[in-house]
Design a protein around this motif. Sequence first.
Motif, mmCIF file in Angstrom:
data_model
loop_
_atom_site.group_PDB
_atom_site.id
_atom_site.type_symbol
_atom_site.label_atom_id
_atom_site.label_comp_id
_atom_site.label_asym_id
_atom_site.label_seq_id
_atom_site.Cartn_x
_atom_site.Cartn_y
_atom_site.Cartn_z
ATOM 1 N N GLY A 126 17.337 -2.485 0.996
ATOM 2 C CA GLY A 126 16.208 -2.434 1.923
ATOM 3 C C GLY A 126 16.032 -1.047 2.523
ATOM 4 O O GLY A 126 14.909 -0.535 2.603
ATOM 5 N N LEU A 127 17.128 -0.430 2.938
ATOM 6 C CA LEU A 127 17.048 0.924 3.508
ATOM 7 C C LEU A 127 16.551 1.930 2.469
ATOM 8 O O LEU A 127 15.699 2.770 2.761
ATOM 9 N N VAL A 128 17.078 1.831 1.257
ATOM 10 C CA VAL A 128 16.666 2.732 0.177
ATOM 11 C C VAL A 128 15.197 2.494 -0.170
ATOM 12 O O VAL A 128 14.422 3.445 -0.313
ATOM 13 N N GLY A 129 14.796 1.243 -0.286
ATOM 14 C CA GLY A 129 13.404 0.915 -0.614
ATOM 15 C C GLY A 129 12.436 1.448 0.433
ATOM 16 O O GLY A 129 11.375 1.985 0.093
ATOM 17 N N ASN A 130 12.810 1.332 1.703
ATOM 18 C CA ASN A 130 11.960 1.864 2.775
ATOM 19 C C ASN A 130 11.856 3.385 2.693
ATOM 20 O O ASN A 130 10.778 3.950 2.920
ATOM 21 N N ALA A 131 12.954 4.039 2.383
ATOM 22 C CA ALA A 131 12.927 5.501 2.263
ATOM 23 C C ALA A 131 12.058 5.925 1.088
ATOM 24 O O ALA A 131 11.272 6.877 1.190
ATOM 25 N N PHE A 132 12.173 5.230 -0.044
ATOM 26 C CA PHE A 132 11.336 5.555 -1.206
ATOM 27 C C PHE A 132 9.855 5.330 -0.881
ATOM 28 O O PHE A 132 9.003 6.134 -1.250
ATOM 29 N N ALA A 133 9.553 4.233 -0.183
ATOM 30 C CA ALA A 133 8.159 3.956 0.194
ATOM 31 C C ALA A 133 7.621 5.049 1.123
ATOM 32 O O ALA A 133 6.463 5.462 1.006
ATOM 33 N N ALA A 134 8.459 5.526 2.036
ATOM 34 C CA ALA A 134 8.036 6.596 2.940
ATOM 35 C C ALA A 134 7.808 7.899 2.175
ATOM 36 O O ALA A 134 6.863 8.635 2.466
ATOM 37 N N LEU A 135 8.653 8.179 1.188
ATOM 38 C CA LEU A 135 8.433 9.362 0.344
ATOM 39 C C LEU A 135 7.120 9.227 -0.425
ATOM 40 O O LEU A 135 6.345 10.181 -0.516
ATOM 41 N N ASP A 136 6.882 8.048 -0.996
ATOM 42 C CA ASP A 136 5.617 7.806 -1.707
ATOM 43 C C ASP A 136 4.426 8.046 -0.781
ATOM 44 O O ASP A 136 3.463 8.726 -1.141
ATOM 45 N N ALA A 137 4.486 7.464 0.415
ATOM 46 C CA ALA A 137 3.373 7.591 1.356
ATOM 47 C C ALA A 137 3.150 9.044 1.763
ATOM 48 O O ALA A 137 2.013 9.475 1.936
ATOM 49 N N ALA A 138 4.236 9.811 1.890
ATOM 50 C CA ALA A 138 4.105 11.216 2.281
ATOM 51 C C ALA A 138 3.438 12.040 1.186
ATOM 52 O O ALA A 138 2.749 13.011 1.480
ATOM 53 N N LEU A 139 3.616 11.650 -0.064
ATOM 54 C CA LEU A 139 3.016 12.384 -1.180
ATOM 55 C C LEU A 139 1.626 11.892 -1.533
ATOM 56 O O LEU A 139 0.886 12.569 -2.238
ATOM 57 N N ALA A 140 1.256 10.696 -1.068
ATOM 58 C CA ALA A 140 -0.048 10.129 -1.419
ATOM 59 C C ALA A 140 -1.167 10.879 -0.717
ATOM 60 O O ALA A 140 -1.054 11.212 0.455
ATOM 61 N N PRO A 141 -2.245 11.150 -1.431
ATOM 62 C CA PRO A 141 -3.379 11.812 -0.785
ATOM 63 C C PRO A 141 -3.972 10.929 0.311
ATOM 64 O O PRO A 141 -3.963 9.706 0.203
ATOM 65 N N ALA A 142 -4.457 11.567 1.350
ATOM 66 C CA ALA A 142 -5.065 10.823 2.458
ATOM 67 C C ALA A 142 -6.226 9.986 1.951
ATOM 68 O O ALA A 142 -7.025 10.435 1.141
ATOM 69 N N GLY A 143 -6.282 8.756 2.420
ATOM 70 C CA GLY A 143 -7.399 7.886 2.094
ATOM 71 C C GLY A 143 -7.409 7.332 0.675
ATOM 72 O O GLY A 143 -8.435 6.847 0.223
ATOM 73 N N HIS A 144 -6.268 7.376 -0.034
ATOM 74 C CA HIS A 144 -6.292 6.817 -1.381
ATOM 75 C C HIS A 144 -6.461 5.310 -1.309
ATOM 76 O O HIS A 144 -6.038 4.673 -0.350
ATOM 77 N N PRO A 145 -7.109 4.715 -2.324
ATOM 78 C CA PRO A 145 -7.333 3.264 -2.296
ATOM 79 C C PRO A 145 -6.002 2.515 -2.252
ATOM 80 O O PRO A 145 -5.063 2.889 -2.921
ATOM 81 N N GLY A 146 -5.934 1.501 -1.474
ATOM 82 C CA GLY A 146 -4.728 0.684 -1.393
ATOM 83 C C GLY A 146 -3.845 1.043 -0.220
ATOM 84 O O GLY A 146 -2.959 0.302 0.124
ATOM 85 N N GLY A 147 -4.035 2.185 0.374
ATOM 86 C CA GLY A 147 -3.243 2.592 1.528
ATOM 87 C C GLY A 147 -1.794 2.865 1.163
ATOM 88 O O GLY A 147 -1.418 2.927 0.008
ATOM 89 N N ALA A 148 -0.980 3.015 2.196
ATOM 90 C CA ALA A 148 0.424 3.380 2.012
ATOM 91 C C ALA A 148 1.240 2.273 1.347
ATOM 92 O O ALA A 148 2.286 2.529 0.778
ATOM 93 N N ASP A 149 0.760 1.020 1.425
ATOM 94 C CA ASP A 149 1.522 -0.088 0.849
ATOM 95 C C ASP A 149 1.502 -0.099 -0.673
ATOM 96 O O ASP A 149 2.391 -0.659 -1.296
ATOM 97 N N THR A 150 0.496 0.469 -1.277
ATOM 98 C CA THR A 150 0.411 0.492 -2.738
ATOM 99 C C THR A 150 0.064 1.902 -3.214
ATOM 100 O O THR A 150 -1.081 2.194 -3.521
ATOM 101 N N PRO A 151 1.079 2.778 -3.266
ATOM 102 C CA PRO A 151 0.787 4.142 -3.714
ATOM 103 C C PRO A 151 0.377 4.137 -5.182
ATOM 104 O O PRO A 151 0.842 3.305 -5.960
ATOM 105 N N PRO A 152 -0.515 5.048 -5.549
ATOM 106 C CA PRO A 152 -0.923 5.114 -6.945
ATOM 107 C C PRO A 152 0.263 5.500 -7.832
ATOM 108 O O PRO A 152 1.192 6.176 -7.392
#
Length: 185
Positions: A116-142
């Motif tokens: 869970g801790l690792v998954g949250n960190a990976f999701a935060a890394l994904d969200a930090a790299l995702a362009p602002a306003g991408h479809p799906g938001g931070a929960d579903t990075p492209p």
Amino acid sequence: MGRPRGFDETEVVRSAAELFAQRSYDGISIDDLVTRLGLHRNSLYKTFGSKRGLYLSALRWSLEHDVAPLIDRMSDAADTPDGLREALDTAVSGSGLDLLLLAAVEQAPVDGEVAGLVGNAFAALDAALAPAGHPGGADTPPTPIVALTALLLGSRIRIRSTGSQTTRTADELRAALVQHLAPRP
């Protein structure tokens, strides 16, 4: 009233994070921890409950003090290429991601709390790299963003595992990745 602690818990956790980032969880014994941290065995058990308890504290400390600042810098970047350059610089040159990487490959598959801790960190890394306003938001990075996160983490693994800590090798890898992934306009 009990005796006051003869050690700084934060310093012990920080030192444990460094040790766990260098060697595998199973490669570190309680005796190694006691010797390296200057902590009595009874104090370790009384404060952290177990080796796993100390490991979880160390992992949380590393996520907060090593990984979160990187994520913040990436998120604060003006655009994704700048964030990627910052991330590549840190991943290739530094060791701040090492405990996260070891946790991902050795403990996350067998420990749900670590996963869970690792998954949250990976999701935060994904969200930090995702362009602002991408479809799906931070929960579903492209998919390309997930691939960039994997490349970022893989870069650190490559440098760490080959022992290529030389400035020249790190600089060459960083330059090649930036050239192909985030070229300057």
